[in-house]
Structures are given as C-alpha cells and as structure tokens.
Design a protein around this motif. Structure first.
Motif, PDB file in Angstrom:
ATOM      1  N   LEU A 157       5.020 -28.860  11.448  1.00  0.00           N
ATOM      2  CA  LEU A 157       5.582 -29.087  12.783  1.00  0.00           C
ATOM      3  C   LEU A 157       7.031 -29.529  12.629  1.00  0.00           C
ATOM      4  CD1 LEU A 157       5.261 -29.262  15.838  1.00  0.00           C
ATOM      5  CD2 LEU A 157       4.294 -31.553  15.559  1.00  0.00           C
ATOM      6  N   ASP A 158       7.956 -28.753  13.164  1.00  0.00           N
ATOM      7  CA  ASP A 158       9.373 -29.076  13.080  1.00  0.00           C
ATOM      8  C   ASP A 158       9.634 -30.429  13.724  1.00  0.00           C
ATOM      9  OD1 ASP A 158      12.216 -28.928  14.557  1.00  0.00           O
ATOM     10  OD2 ASP A 158      12.299 -27.716  12.742  1.00  0.00           O
ATOM     11  N   LEU A 159      10.334 -31.305  13.000  1.00  0.00           N
ATOM     12  CA  LEU A 159      10.512 -32.678  13.471  1.00  0.00           C
ATOM     13  C   LEU A 159      11.351 -32.732  14.742  1.00  0.00           C
ATOM     14  CD1 LEU A 159       9.477 -35.395  12.439  1.00  0.00           C
ATOM     15  CD2 LEU A 159      11.670 -35.726  11.289  1.00  0.00           C
ATOM     16  N   ALA A 160      12.348 -31.862  14.868  1.00  0.00           N
ATOM     17  CA  ALA A 160      13.160 -31.841  16.087  1.00  0.00           C
ATOM     18  C   ALA A 160      12.327 -31.419  17.287  1.00  0.00           C
ATOM     19  CB  ALA A 160      14.347 -30.895  15.903  1.00  0.00           C
ATOM     20  N   GLU A 161      11.388 -30.499  17.081  1.00  0.00           N
ATOM     21  CA  GLU A 161      10.519 -30.056  18.170  1.00  0.00           C
ATOM     22  C   GLU A 161       9.403 -31.057  18.443  1.00  0.00           C
ATOM     23  OE1 GLU A 161       9.245 -26.163  17.017  1.00  0.00           O
ATOM     24  OE2 GLU A 161      11.160 -25.217  17.555  1.00  0.00           O
ATOM     25  N   ALA A 162       9.074 -31.876  17.455  1.00  0.00           N
ATOM     26  CA  ALA A 162       8.068 -32.922  17.669  1.00  0.00           C
ATOM     27  C   ALA A 162       8.577 -33.989  18.628  1.00  0.00           C
ATOM     28  CB  ALA A 162       7.686 -33.559  16.342  1.00  0.00           C
ATOM     29  N   ALA A 163       9.896 -34.245  18.621  1.00  0.00           N
ATOM     30  CA  ALA A 163      10.440 -35.326  19.444  1.00  0.00           C
ATOM     31  C   ALA A 163      10.070 -35.187  20.922  1.00  0.00           C
ATOM     32  CB  ALA A 163      11.953 -35.419  19.251  1.00  0.00           C
ATOM     33  N   PRO A 164      10.356 -34.054  21.594  1.00  0.00           N
ATOM     34  CA  PRO A 164      10.010 -33.977  23.016  1.00  0.00           C
ATOM     35  C   PRO A 164       8.519 -33.960  23.301  1.00  0.00           C
ATOM     36  CG  PRO A 164      10.906 -31.884  22.243  1.00  0.00           C
ATOM     37  CD  PRO A 164      11.124 -32.872  21.148  1.00  0.00           C
ATOM     38  N   LEU A 165       7.709 -33.664  22.296  1.00  0.00           N
ATOM     39  CA  LEU A 165       6.260 -33.736  22.496  1.00  0.00           C
ATOM     40  C   LEU A 165       5.790 -35.176  22.666  1.00  0.00           C
ATOM     41  CD1 LEU A 165       4.979 -31.146  19.844  1.00  0.00           C
ATOM     42  CD2 LEU A 165       5.266 -30.800  22.311  1.00  0.00           C
ATOM     43  N   CYS A 166       6.577 -36.152  22.157  1.00  0.00           N
ATOM     44  CA  CYS A 166       6.137 -37.555  22.117  1.00  0.00           C
ATOM     45  C   CYS A 166       5.955 -38.174  23.497  1.00  0.00           C
ATOM     46  CB  CYS A 166       7.118 -38.388  21.304  1.00  0.00           C
ATOM     47  SG  CYS A 166       7.117 -37.986  19.545  1.00  0.00           S
ATOM     48  N   CYS A 167       6.698 -37.706  24.490  1.00  0.00           N
ATOM     49  CA  CYS A 167       6.499 -38.189  25.857  1.00  0.00           C
ATOM     50  C   CYS A 167       6.251 -37.026  26.806  1.00  0.00           C
ATOM     51  CB  CYS A 167       7.676 -39.020  26.338  1.00  0.00           C
ATOM     52  SG  CYS A 167       7.471 -39.583  28.059  1.00  0.00           S
ATOM     53  N   GLY A 219       1.551 -23.252  16.940  1.00  0.00           N
ATOM     54  CA  GLY A 219       2.952 -22.879  17.044  1.00  0.00           C
ATOM     55  C   GLY A 219       3.566 -23.154  18.399  1.00  0.00           C
ATOM     56  N   VAL A 220       3.393 -24.394  18.882  1.00  0.00           N
ATOM     57  CA  VAL A 220       4.005 -24.801  20.148  1.00  0.00           C
ATOM     58  C   VAL A 220       5.459 -25.181  19.875  1.00  0.00           C
ATOM     59  CG1 VAL A 220       3.956 -26.505  22.009  1.00  0.00           C
ATOM     60  CG2 VAL A 220       1.808 -25.570  21.106  1.00  0.00           C
ATOM     61  N   HIS A 221       6.397 -24.506  20.527  1.00  0.00           N
ATOM     62  CA  HIS A 221       7.823 -24.722  20.274  1.00  0.00           C
ATOM     63  C   HIS A 221       8.549 -25.046  21.584  1.00  0.00           C
ATOM     64  CE1 HIS A 221       7.268 -23.177  16.218  1.00  0.00           C
ATOM     65  NE2 HIS A 221       6.719 -22.076  16.713  1.00  0.00           N
ATOM     66  N   PRO A 222       8.717 -26.337  21.894  1.00  0.00           N
ATOM     67  CA  PRO A 222       9.508 -26.683  23.090  1.00  0.00           C
ATOM     68  C   PRO A 222      10.913 -26.101  22.990  1.00  0.00           C
ATOM     69  CG  PRO A 222       8.357 -28.609  22.223  1.00  0.00           C
ATOM     70  CD  PRO A 222       8.207 -27.526  21.198  1.00  0.00           C
TER      71      PRO A 222
END
Length: 364
Positions: free
Chosen positions: A158-168, A324-327
């Motif tokens: 999971l790409d760390l930059a894409e993980a950020a917006p998933l957090c909230c 492969g969820v990619h915000p």
C-alpha cells in the motif's frame, strides 16, 4: 528522555491561519508514556475538517494549533508497553488519538464511540495519564507522538502517500459501508457527492464488491465517477422528485458525503429499497425532515456514522492493499503548506492534497 529529533510543526495562531498564515515553530509534544510511539511524518493529507478547524468553524483557533489528521509515517520510538509495533514500521494515524480504554465501547474495539474520544488535533481532552488536559497536535509537522493503539500499521503493497487520505476520509466512508454490508447484504450502494469523501466511497464500495451508483449535480463528473468504478450515475437538478422517479427503490444503502445547508432527505430516501439505510457522514446543519410514515411504509432508516475504529482502519488498509484502492491525490512539499491550505480552503483539490516531508523520506 530526550530525542535527537525536534517536534517542529506548522501552527495556527488565530482564525486567520487558514489564509496562508501558518507559522513554522517547535512545539512540545504530549508527555511520553510507555504505551506511546513517536512517528516520523512522511505524508499528511488535508481533510475538510482541517480547513474548518483552522478557520474557526469549530470554535476560535487557539495558539499553536497543529492540524492534520490523515498522517502516514514511520515509527522511530516505541514505549515498553507497546507490543504490536516496532521501530521502522510504517503506520497511519487518523482523526482519533486516544480513548479511555475502560468503557464498553473501548472493550468492544469501537474506540471511536468512547465518550472520552480524543481528536488528533485541537483537543484538550486526553482522558488519562500525564497528558491529561494538554493540547493534541496533528500531522502538519515533522513528528507525531501518541498512544500506539491509534497508529495502525500500513501493510506492504500500500503506497504510503495514498494511505494518508484513507486514515480519515477513507475510514469515514469505509466504516458505514462495512457496517451495513456493502457488497454482501447491500449489493446496490449509492454515493451522494463526488469529492474528497465521495470519490473514496466509490473506490472502496467497488472494492468491497458493491455495484455503486454515483449521485451528483449535473453530468460534469459522470465520466470520472465511472472511471473510479461507479456502475451507474444519477444526475440531479432542481427537481429531485423527477430525477429520482425512475430509480425508486433501487439502492440498498446510500452514503451521503455532501455538506449543504439543508438537504431534502425524503427525496433521497425514495431511492432506498426496503430495509435500506441512508447514512450521513457529511454535516447538514439544518434539521433533516422525513415523515415517520415514509420510514414505516418503506421500512427504511436514516443514520449517521462517526469516523471508525483502529480495527476498522486496519481492515481498510488490508482491503486497499489487496484490491488496489488508489485515492486521487496531488502532492505538495510540506514547506508549501500555506499555498496548499488556501487551495483546500477554496475547494481546488481533485480530490486530496497530500503534504510531503521530503527531508523525512517523502517523494514528490
């Protein structure tokens, strides 16, 4: 105990912070506890609540407010009581940073419902320990400190930059999608609004196996909604009854992500099938109006949902890595935060600005 790193952050001093007036300075983190971790912040995205919080919409901005609650980074220090994380782990932190740990909701791993739930920034309500009564600091910073329970490991892949917006943002829509059975009990899912939350609801709902219908004003976002995975699209106008007439009883679950001053919930509820629910994650300030007769006759419900628990976030991360969820993100150097925060204020992101600490290893 001293550390070799400093807790420098971009701070708001008053309600003018949102207008590009964040100040970079050193802050004092919460007192260290042995169930804490320190996290080197690599990415931190900007949520609508950060804009509101730095604009004074949640009350006057107190000095040294550090916003940001979609944080992704690397653990650099671990307390002796922490069992599930180690130095070097990649983690995400969302809108909650503490809870009492003793109530029925904490015991049921639903810490987001704890009556002493502590928000990641701007609160003075740490419920326990040496930090009780101190200010909470968010992710517009170089480092974050807080209870390890609320720092959730990001899986490999999971790409760390894409993980950020998933957090909230991602968690806020995932929690009700999971609770109401998107892809299983709720095969047909509607998403109202295609923005920061809405676009992630489409991505996540699709990844869960649901047939997603995007609902948005006009047709401008139809092509993009379908690129995100929506199977269907309902364009709305000033005549919602006419817009929804041929779609009556077509949806098992609706996630409403928009924030208008008022919303004709009865019209949207006409889209629900029996046993269906419309869930609000966007704030509609004026009271919702729907008759008990419509609820009874349709056997439908109206509900709200508050972020999600650490367990929910772990499940979302696993889903995102597997499916492969990619915000949709746009990166800014954290040093350019005052430009980015004004863009977020003006509604420019399509659909999440992610701030990057390049000196901590972030990639633009």
């Amino acid at each position: 105990m001293t550390t070799e790193y400093k807790f420098n952050a971009w701070t708001g001093q008053d309600d003018n912070a949102i207008n590009g007036n964040l100040q970079y300075k050193e802050i004092t983190p919460k007192p260290w506890e042995e169930d804490d971790v320190d996290v080197k912040i690599i990415y931190s995205s900007i949520c609508g609540s950060d804009v509101s919080g730095l604009s004074g919409h949640f009350g006057p901005v107190q000095p040294d407010r550090v916003a940001g609650h979609e944080i992704a980074g690397e653990v650099v220090r671990v307390g002796s009581q922490v069992k599930d994380l180690k130095v070097g782990d990649k983690v995400g932190i969302g809108a909650q940073c503490d809870a009492c740990g003793e109530c029925r909701w904490c015991g049921d791993h639903r810490e987001n419902l704890c009556p002493k739930m502590t928000f990641t920034y701007g609160g003075h309500d740490y419920p326990r320990g040496k930090a009780k009564g101190t200010q909470t600091y968010g992710g517009f910073a170089k480092y974050w400190r807080g209870p390890a329970k609320f720092a959730v490991r990001v899986p490999d892949g999971l790409d760390l930059a894409e993980a950020a917006p998933l957090c909230c943002g991602g968690l806020t829509v995932y929690a009700p999608l999971a609770r109401y059975g998107a892809g299983t009990k709720a095969k047909e899912v509607g998403v109202v609004g295609i923005g920061g939350l809405g676009h992630m609801a489409i991505l996540i709902g699709t990844a869960m196996g649901a047939n997603v219908t995007a609902i948005s004003r006009g047709t401008a976002k139809e092509a993009q909604a379908k690129e995100l995975g929506a199977k269907n699209y309902i364009a709305t106008s000033n005549d919602l009854k006419k817009d929804f007439e041929k779609h009556a009883r077509s949806l098992d679950l609706i996630i409403c992500t928009i924030n208008p001053s008022n919303l004709p919930v009865a019209d949207y509820a006409s889209l629900l099938s029996p046993d269906g629910t419309i869930v609000f994650v966007g704030v509609v300030p004026e009271p919702l109006a729907i008759s008990s007769f419509q609820l009874i006759q349709g056997q439908i419900g109206v509900a709200g949902s508050l972020i999600g628990s650490p367990a929910d976030l772990a499940n979302l991360f696993e889903l995102a890595a597997k499916k492969g969820v990619h915000p949709m993100i746009e990166k800014f150097n954290m040093d350019d935060i005052n430009t980015a925060i004004q863009g977020a204020r003006d509604g420019k992101p399509r659909y999440r600005y992610v701030l990057v600490n390049t000196d901590n290893g972030g990639k633009l």
